[in-house]
Structure formats: structure tokens, C-alpha cells
Design a protein around this motif. Structure first.
Motif, mmCIF file in Angstrom:
data_model
loop_
_atom_site.group_PDB
_atom_site.id
_atom_site.type_symbol
_atom_site.label_atom_id
_atom_site.label_comp_id
_atom_site.label_asym_id
_atom_site.label_seq_id
_atom_site.Cartn_x
_atom_site.Cartn_y
_atom_site.Cartn_z
ATOM 1 N N VAL A 15 48.335 47.288 36.260
ATOM 2 C CA VAL A 15 47.835 46.650 35.040
ATOM 3 C C VAL A 15 48.584 47.238 33.845
ATOM 4 O O VAL A 15 48.649 48.457 33.672
ATOM 5 C CB VAL A 15 46.314 46.882 34.875
ATOM 6 N N PHE A 16 49.142 46.359 33.011
ATOM 7 C CA PHE A 16 49.981 46.806 31.895
ATOM 8 C C PHE A 16 49.515 46.150 30.597
ATOM 9 O O PHE A 16 49.060 45.003 30.585
ATOM 10 C CB PHE A 16 51.444 46.455 32.166
ATOM 11 N N THR A 17 49.653 46.878 29.495
ATOM 12 C CA THR A 17 49.242 46.363 28.187
ATOM 13 C C THR A 17 50.264 46.767 27.128
ATOM 14 O O THR A 17 51.081 47.676 27.337
ATOM 15 C CB THR A 17 47.868 46.920 27.782
ATOM 16 N N GLY A 18 50.214 46.084 25.984
ATOM 17 C CA GLY A 18 51.024 46.460 24.823
ATOM 18 C C GLY A 18 52.503 46.576 25.127
ATOM 19 O O GLY A 18 53.122 45.688 25.727
ATOM 20 N N LEU B 234 49.116 42.288 31.512
ATOM 21 C CA LEU B 234 49.940 41.805 32.626
ATOM 22 C C LEU B 234 49.459 42.478 33.899
ATOM 23 O O LEU B 234 49.325 43.710 33.952
ATOM 24 C CB LEU B 234 51.415 42.136 32.392
ATOM 25 N N VAL B 235 49.192 41.683 34.923
ATOM 26 C CA VAL B 235 48.740 42.201 36.210
ATOM 27 C C VAL B 235 49.755 41.836 37.280
ATOM 28 O O VAL B 235 50.118 40.660 37.425
ATOM 29 C CB VAL B 235 47.364 41.626 36.596
ATOM 30 N N GLU B 236 50.249 42.815 38.013
ATOM 31 C CA GLU B 236 51.125 42.550 39.151
ATOM 32 C C GLU B 236 50.262 42.350 40.391
ATOM 33 O O GLU B 236 49.644 43.288 40.897
ATOM 34 C CB GLU B 236 52.097 43.716 39.364
ATOM 35 N N ALA B 237 50.210 41.122 40.847
ATOM 36 C CA ALA B 237 49.334 40.795 41.973
ATOM 37 C C ALA B 237 50.020 41.082 43.296
ATOM 38 O O ALA B 237 51.231 40.930 43.429
ATOM 39 C CB ALA B 237 48.961 39.323 41.909
ATOM 40 N N THR B 238 49.216 41.507 44.278
ATOM 41 C CA THR B 238 49.774 41.714 45.618
ATOM 42 C C THR B 238 48.928 41.077 46.719
ATOM 43 O O THR B 238 49.397 40.962 47.839
ATOM 44 C CB THR B 238 49.930 43.229 45.923
ATOM 45 N N THR B 239 47.705 40.663 46.420
ATOM 46 C CA THR B 239 46.888 39.991 47.431
ATOM 47 C C THR B 239 46.092 38.853 46.804
ATOM 48 O O THR B 239 45.784 38.878 45.600
ATOM 49 C CB THR B 239 45.878 40.949 48.111
ATOM 50 N N THR B 240 45.746 37.880 47.621
ATOM 51 C CA THR B 240 44.912 36.767 47.174
ATOM 52 C C THR B 240 43.560 37.270 46.685
ATOM 53 O O THR B 240 43.043 36.812 45.653
ATOM 54 C CB THR B 240 44.714 35.766 48.334
ATOM 55 N N ASP C 32 42.738 40.172 45.424
ATOM 56 C CA ASP C 32 42.829 40.839 44.119
ATOM 57 C C ASP C 32 42.914 39.810 42.995
ATOM 58 O O ASP C 32 42.279 39.964 41.943
ATOM 59 C CB ASP C 32 44.050 41.758 44.073
ATOM 60 N N ILE C 33 43.705 38.778 43.206
ATOM 61 C CA ILE C 33 43.821 37.723 42.197
ATOM 62 C C ILE C 33 42.465 37.064 41.971
ATOM 63 O O ILE C 33 42.045 36.832 40.828
ATOM 64 C CB ILE C 33 44.866 36.675 42.619
ATOM 65 N N ALA C 34 41.779 36.776 43.050
ATOM 66 C CA ALA C 34 40.471 36.142 42.938
ATOM 67 C C ALA C 34 39.508 37.011 42.129
ATOM 68 O O ALA C 34 38.739 36.512 41.287
ATOM 69 C CB ALA C 34 39.902 35.865 44.326
ATOM 70 N N ALA C 35 39.536 38.314 42.367
ATOM 71 C CA ALA C 35 38.643 39.223 41.646
ATOM 72 C C ALA C 35 38.983 39.265 40.155
ATOM 73 O O ALA C 35 38.088 39.256 39.293
ATOM 74 C CB ALA C 35 38.728 40.623 42.249
ATOM 75 N N ILE C 36 40.277 39.307 39.838
ATOM 76 C CA ILE C 36 40.718 39.302 38.437
ATOM 77 C C ILE C 36 40.298 38.002 37.757
ATOM 78 O O ILE C 36 39.743 37.997 36.642
ATOM 79 C CB ILE C 36 42.249 39.474 38.348
ATOM 80 N N ASP D 209 51.419 38.190 37.364
ATOM 81 C CA ASP D 209 52.802 38.141 37.857
ATOM 82 C C ASP D 209 52.773 38.069 39.380
ATOM 83 O O ASP D 209 52.343 38.997 40.062
ATOM 84 C CB ASP D 209 53.537 39.400 37.391
ATOM 85 N N MET D 210 53.243 36.933 39.911
ATOM 86 C CA MET D 210 53.192 36.689 41.354
ATOM 87 C C MET D 210 54.427 37.199 42.090
ATOM 88 O O MET D 210 54.493 37.109 43.317
ATOM 89 C CB MET D 210 53.067 35.178 41.603
ATOM 90 N N SER D 211 55.404 37.713 41.373
ATOM 91 C CA SER D 211 56.710 37.994 41.987
ATOM 92 C C SER D 211 56.670 39.107 43.042
ATOM 93 O O SER D 211 57.571 39.188 43.880
ATOM 94 C CB SER D 211 57.737 38.345 40.903
ATOM 95 N N LYS D 212 55.637 39.961 43.008
ATOM 96 C CA LYS D 212 55.543 41.029 44.019
ATOM 97 C C LYS D 212 54.916 40.531 45.322
ATOM 98 O O LYS D 212 54.916 41.234 46.330
ATOM 99 C CB LYS D 212 54.733 42.205 43.466
ATOM 100 N N MET D 213 54.355 39.315 45.307
ATOM 101 C CA MET D 213 53.831 38.725 46.543
ATOM 102 C C MET D 213 54.982 37.974 47.208
ATOM 103 O O MET D 213 55.054 36.743 47.186
ATOM 104 C CB MET D 213 52.651 37.795 46.242
#
Length: 476
Positions: A26-29, A52-58, A60-64, A98-102
């Protein structure tokens, strides 16, 4: 009138909740790179996400997303950021995922000719990996380093659509996170369905406004054993484009047919530092080119096809036919074609574009009309595209114009050429999508009834309007 949707700010408490779901991602500013504030067409606006959130699982995305839904926070899914319509830009702040890490290729099912991938896998990576398995993923957009999730979200078909069809034709199933945070699986590893409304097809081309695609099951085909490409130069664009229907009338079935004007080829060659396309032949200055590829199971049959193709195009006004039959020649020819946008960007300060699609027999008159408008404006017009399916990429380019004046002139130009595309029986976009930059043109083209239906679909999927808000059909 549309309802007035308002959003809340991301609080420190929410940021801490995000960090518990995805620690270290999780990134800010100032931690957020400025590249995340725009796509490849910054003229359509910039907007930095709050988080900005770097997602790695479905999951985790659902929870966010569930937290964002409960707190009325905008959510913007983003792949590689290679879009051209401002679709993946955080215009209202909020949380960018950000989906690029999946980016895992999960498994091949060779008996059913499908592959299961995460949405952040790059087109280029799947193409290379599938080739090692003796398989081909036919969709072939010019940007090879876009994510497959992004490709599916815009239904970007690319160069091989003329023979094999668009991206939509190769999506068998997907996993999607809805704006509410619910996870749904759409489609199946089958080639036919009459099982209710096709939510799968509704999601394809929805540009991240109805759900976040996290996993895809994609159809593959056996890879052709051989390919051969022809560089076909013409004196002018009209003769070049007029040849295209003859390929189909003669049952030649090209894998790809691309057209390009001389100016854009020269720009690409300057960008690559390599000359591939002839500028003058038999005393004739070349004005345009076709780049045509055929594929098959053996070179002997391909040579017969190319001989027939050569007869057809020479009779239709081609100056010559140059055969790219070695890996190096084919690579150089298609590298030049694939670098067109980068070449334009390298030489242009102000840039806008459209990717209208018109019937194949309307390409020549349509482009002639577009070029005739150039004298009205202070910018130059460059064009190339998929001649086999009528998807045309038209660019307005300027280096010495005031940006406000450029935008004013381009808006007038785009309005005219979109209306002309409609008159020719065409559509606003063949593969780039609508995003933010083309919303007004879509509304004018589609009409009140169609827009009402599209907005209604958005409201059903996303009642709080949190997912990629202000894009495609729903202004805020």
C-alpha cells in the motif's frame, strides 16, 4: 439528469485497514510514481490516486473493494497503463489497484485448448510461452506489453483479427471482483452457451467500469508452422487501400493486413535506426504500403499463396512485392509496424488520436476525406491501421501549437471524422475503447436510448458509482 454521486476521502484508518489486508503493498503520497497519474495519452487528463495498492490475489482485491464500497471511495483498476483514452486514470482520486503483479500463467489445458492466466500477465509473455507449447493466442494488439486484463477490458483485437477474430472470441471464462466486493466466476471452458444473459461478454470491453477482472481462461489454437510476410509498396494511399478487398475475393485468407503511409514509416525507421521499407522503386516515389502476413502448415503452400497474392496486387497497382521470408526480415518489418506509436510520440509534443472502424470497402474514401481536412488545421494528420478489418488509427500531431488551441482544433476535427465514420457505417472505436476522452463522441453516436441502456447496466453493477467512475457512459 443523472444522480449526484459524491465520494468520501480516504482516511488514515482506511489506509491502515488496507495495509492489514496487503502488508507492504500500500502506497501513498510521494511513494506513488507520477506515471500512475496518466496513461499513454495524457491529453485526456491526469489524476493521482490517493492510495495505490499492488494486488496479488483475487481475495485481497475483493477485501479492498468491499471496504471502498462501504465507505464510498472510488476504485480504479489499472494494468500496464498503456491505454489511449484515459480509462485507467484516477480522475476522482481514491484507490488505484495495480494489477501488474498478478502476472502468473497458471495452467494449460491442452485437451481443451485453453490457458488460465492472471489478469496482469503481459500479452508478450503469453505469446512467447504459448509458442513454446506449440500453441497460439491469436489476438495481437500493437502494444505487446499491455496486460491481458487490459486487452480484455477494451476488447483490443489487433492485427490478426482479420483472420482469427477479436479478443472477445478467445475469452472462455473469467473471475471478476464486483464493485460490492463480491467475487463471481463467469463463463466456462466450453465453446457454446445459451445459459441466460451473457455477463461474460458484458464484462469484455467494459473498461473496468463493471468489475475488476482478476483471472482469465483464454482459448488457444495450434500454432501455424510457417509464416511469410509481404511488403507491398504503392504510389498512393488510395491504390493501396483499394487492393484490400481483392485478398478476400481471391480467398487468400491473410493472417494480417496492415496499411501505412510513407511519413509514418519514415518516423518509425528513424526511431528504430533501421531502414526496412523502400522509399523509391522503378523511379516511383512510394506513398503507402501494405504489410501482409500469411500463415500455414508448410512453406510450399505459402509460396503458392504469395505468388497468387503478388499477381493480385501487381494487377491492382502495386509497384512491387517484397517477400520477408526469413526470421530476421519478418522481425524487422513487423518491428517497424509495432513501433509506430512510439515513433510518433518521440517526434510529437502534442498528440491526440482516434481508432474508428469502418467497413473495409469504405476505408479508402474515408481516409481520403480525413486527409482532405488537413488544410483546415494547424496540425498534421498521420494514419495507419488494420486494413483487413477497417480499424483505422488516425493521429493529430503538433509541435508548435498552443495546447489550448490544439485541443480546440482537434475537438472540431474529431467531431467531423466521427460523424463521417458513422455515415460510412462505422463505429467510434475498434479496440482502444471510450474511457474518459471519447465519452462525448459516444453519446452523440449512440443516441439517447442506447446511452440510457448502458447507464442502466452501470447502475445495476455499481449502485454507488465507485468503480472507475466518470468513464465510458456515465459522467459525474
Amino acid at each position: 439528469m443523472m444522480a449526484d454521486y459524491s465520494y468520501n476521502q480516504v482516511t488514515p484508518e482506511l489506509i491502515e485497514a488496507f495495509k492489514k489486508i496487503v502488508p507492504g503493498k500500500v502506497f501513498t503520497g510521494d511513494e506513488i510514481n507520477a506515471d500512475y497519474s496518466h496513461d499513454e495519452m495524457p491529453i485526456y487528463g491526469k489524476g493521482a490516486p490517493t492510495v495505490l495498492v499492488e494486488a496479488t490475489t483475487t481475495e485481497d482485491i475483493a477485501a479492498i473493494v468491499k471496504l471502498c464500497y462501504e465507505n464510498s471511495i472510488p476504485v480504479i483498476p489499472r494494468g500496464a497503463g498503456t491505454g489511449l483514452t484515459g480509462a485507467a486514470v484516477a480522475l476522482h482520486g481514491g484507490v488505484m489497484i495495480d494489477m501488474s503483479k498478478m502476472n502468473k500463467i497458471l495452467e494449460y489445458d491442452k485437451e481443451n485448448f485453453v490457458v488460465r492466466v492472471e489478469a496482469g500477465v503481459l500479452l508478450n509473455d503469453l505469446a512467447e510461452d504459448a509458442q513454446k507449447q506449440g500453441l497460439l493466442y491469436p489476438p495481437d494488439p500493437g502494444e505487446k506489453f499491455a496486460t491481458l486484463g487490459g486487452n480484455v477490458s477494451t476488447n483490443a483485437g489487433g492485427m490478426r483479427a482479420v483472420k482469427y477474430g477479436c479478443t472477445r472470441d478467445y475469452v472462455r471464462a473469467m473471475t471478476v471482483v464486483l464493485p460490492t466486493g463480491e467475487i463471481v466466476k463467469l463463463g466456462a471452458t466450453v465453446s457454446k452457451t445459451s445459459t441466460g444473459y451473457s455477463l461474460l461478454n458484458l464484462m469484455i470491453g467494459s473498461e473496468g467500469t463493471l468489475g475488476i477482472i482478476t483471472e482469465l481462461t483464454l482459448k488457444l489454437i495450434p500454432a501455424p508452422k510457417e509464416t511469410i510476410s509481404l511488403i507491398i509498396p504503392y504510389e498512393n494511399l488510395e491504390d493501396c487501400i483499394a487492393t484490400v478487398p481483392k485478398f478476400f475475393m481471391e480467398h487468400l485468407q491473410p493472417q494480417a493486413i496492415e496499411f501505412m503511409e510513407k511519413e509514418i514509416v519514415l518516423a518509425s525507421e528513424r526511431y528504430l535506426g533501421k531502414s526496412v521499407f523502400p522509399q523509391k522503386l522503378e523511379g516511383v516515389d512510394i506513398g503507402a504500403y501494405l504489410l501482409v502476413t500469411f500463415d500455414g502448415d508448410d512453406m510450399e503452400s505459402l509460396e503458392e499463396i504469395t505468388e497468387k497474392a503478388a499477381e493480385v496486387v501487381l494487377e491492382a497497382g502495386a509497384i512491387d512485392v517484397l517477400v520477408a521470408d526469413t526470421p530476421a526480415k519478418k522481425k524487422d518489418a513487423w518491428a517497424a509496424r509495432s513501433s509506430f506509436l512510439e515513433a510518433i510520440e518521440a517526434e510529437t509534443k502534442l498528440l491526440d488520436e482516434c481508432d474508428v472502424v469502418v467497413p473495409v470497402n469504405q476505408i479508402a474514401p474515408y481516409l481520403t476525406f480525413v486527409k482532405s481536412l488537413e488544410e483546415k488545421y494547424d496540425f498534421t494528420i498521420k494514419s495507419f491501421g488494420h486494413a483487413g478489418d477497417g480499424n483505422l488509427h488516425i493521429y493529430a500531431c503538433a509541435n508548435d501549437m498552443d495546447e489550448a488551441e490544439f485541443k480546440k482544433q482537434v475537438a472540431d476535427f474529431m467531431d467531423i471524422i466521427y460523424k463521417k465514420a458513422a455515415e460510412c457505417g462505422g463505429l467510434i472505436s475498434g479496440e482502444h475503447g471510450i474511457g474518459y476522452g471519447k465519452m462525448d463522441y459516444l453519446a452523440a453516436f449512440a443516441g439517447e436510448t442506447s446511452m440510457r441502456l448502458m447507464k442502466g447496466i452501470k447502475e445495476v453493477f455499481d449502485p454507488k458509482m465507485i468503480l472507475n467512475p466518470g468513464k465510458v457512459c456515465y459522467s459525474l
